[in-house]
Design a protein around this motif. Structure first.
Motif, PDB file in Angstrom:
ATOM      1  N   PRO A  85      -8.287   1.055   5.816  1.00  0.00           N
ATOM      2  CA  PRO A  85      -8.693   0.088   4.806  1.00  0.00           C
ATOM      3  C   PRO A  85      -9.196  -1.214   5.425  1.00  0.00           C
ATOM      4  N   TYR A 134      -9.482  -5.333   4.073  1.00  0.00           N
ATOM      5  CA  TYR A 134      -8.487  -6.173   3.381  1.00  0.00           C
ATOM      6  C   TYR A 134      -8.126  -5.529   2.038  1.00  0.00           C
ATOM      7  N   ALA A 185       3.785   2.678   7.760  1.00  0.00           N
ATOM      8  CA  ALA A 185       4.561   1.512   8.231  1.00  0.00           C
ATOM      9  C   ALA A 185       3.703   0.685   9.186  1.00  0.00           C
ATOM     10  N   ILE A 236       0.837  -1.202   0.000  1.00  0.00           N
ATOM     11  CA  ILE A 236       0.000   0.000   0.000  1.00  0.00           C
ATOM     12  C   ILE A 236       0.872   1.252   0.000  1.00  0.00           C
ATOM     13  N   GLY A 237       1.948   1.221   0.802  1.00  0.00           N
ATOM     14  CA  GLY A 237       2.840   2.385   0.881  1.00  0.00           C
ATOM     15  C   GLY A 237       3.455   2.722  -0.461  1.00  0.00           C
ATOM     16  N   GLY A 290      -4.731   3.349   9.300  1.00  0.00           N
ATOM     17  CA  GLY A 290      -5.325   2.546  10.368  1.00  0.00           C
ATOM     18  C   GLY A 290      -5.883   1.256   9.801  1.00  0.00           C
ATOM     19  N   GLU A 301      14.704  -2.839  -0.887  1.00  0.00           N
ATOM     20  CA  GLU A 301      13.345  -2.411  -1.263  1.00  0.00           C
ATOM     21  C   GLU A 301      13.269  -0.884  -1.396  1.00  0.00           C
TER      22      GLU A 301
END
Ligand SMILES: NC(=O)c1ccc[n+]([C@@H]2O[C@H](COP(=O)([O-])OP(=O)(O)OC[C@H]3O[C@@H](n4cnc5c(N)ncnc54)[C@H](O)[C@@H]3O)[C@@H](O)[C@H]2O)c1
Length: 254
Positions: free
Chosen positions: A182, A184, A88, A18-19, A138, A42
């Motif tokens: 979010p 899943y 994170a 997602i980041g 969150g 990464e």
């Protein structure tokens, strides 16, 4: 001109999942992005993929001093930071009584301490400049009590609560603090684990439950989460603070 042209954004955990989508979206909207993460390979790969202007930071943000180092890195690279995305984290998803000391510590450290320490490190300069956008990632599971998520929710619930308290405290400083929560979300790592059959059966049940509770009947895509973050990172979202924005396909409604 992009909505974040001339802005500087820091995305913790910004190299993966997602980041990564958030870093990509904020860069596409015009921001200079600093990607922070635990893994040097990464982070380096993400910085190259984003292209300039982007910078990287490698460190464990749960540990004292690392968030201050990240802040200094961002300042040195691009000047003052406008946007902090506390992405994170990640869960050690287990039935509560199967947690160990190690998984308990990892869950609270990676989700709550990273967010708390980054807020403390970045807020003083934001207050001095009279401008800031903080977006915490969150989780919908805080609201719907998803299977096997109690310990994770203890950490993410803290992330939600921290945002509300900071939003009130810094409301007259030009700083907004919000949460994107979010349900899943499909990521490459989760997809790969499911495809390879390496995901524990219990995790499969958790993900099946999550989708079953979503009226749209599917997980979110990473860019759908990034779009919500990008909105809250903009200057013109200025009257929105202390909110938890569900990106959840209707899994909970309010
Ligand atoms: N994938 C989902 O279904 C889902 C659902 C709700 C919330 N979330 C949250 O979204 C965020 C991103 O999750 P993801 O699924 O993309 O996972 P991911 O594992 O791909 O990303 C987590 C990132 O955080 C970084 N990180 C973790 N601990 C850190 C630490 N102590 N210091 C510095 N960096 C650290 C990792 O390096 C990694 O890049 C997490 O906060 C997660 O809890 C994910």
């Amino acid at each position: 001109m992009g909505a974040l042209e001339g802005r500087v954004a820091v995305v913790t955990g910004g190299a993966t999942g997602i980041g990564r989508a958030i870093s990509t979206r904020l860069a596409a909207d015009g921001a200079s992005v600093v990607v922070a993460g635990l893994d040097k390979a990464e982070v380096d790969e993400a910085v190259v993929a984003l292209g300039p202007p982007a910078a990287g930071f490698v460190g464990d943000l749960a540990q004292p001093g690392a968030a201050e180092d990240l802040h200094a890195t961002a300042n040195d690279a691009f000047g003052a930071v406008d946007v902090l995305v506390n992405n994170a984290g990640g869960g050690v998803i287990l039935p509560t009584l199967e947690h160990t000391e190690e998984t308990l510590q990892a869950t609270i450290n990676n989700n709550l301490w990273t967010t708390l320490r980054c807020c403390l490190a970045f807020l003083p300069a934001m207050r001095r400049r009279g401008y800031g956008r903080i977006v915490n990632i969150g989780a919908e599971s805080v609201r719907n009590g998803l299977t096997d998520h109690a310990i994770y929710n203890a950490a993410k619930g803290g992330v939600h609560a921290l945002a509300r308290g900071l939003a009130r405290e810094f409301a007259t400083d030009g700083i907004t603090v919000n949460v994107v929560a979010p349900s899943y979300v499909r990521t490459d790592a989760l997809d790969a684990a499911l495809a390879a059959g390496t995901a524990p059966a219990r995790l499969r049940k958790v993900l099946d439950d999550a989708v079953a509770w979503i009226p749209m009947n599917r997980p979110a895509e990473v860019d759908e989460v990034a779009a919500a973050v990008a909105y809250l990172a903009r200057e013109d979202s200025r009257f929105i603070t202390g909110q938890v924005l569900g990106v959840n396909g209707g899994s909970s409604m309010q």
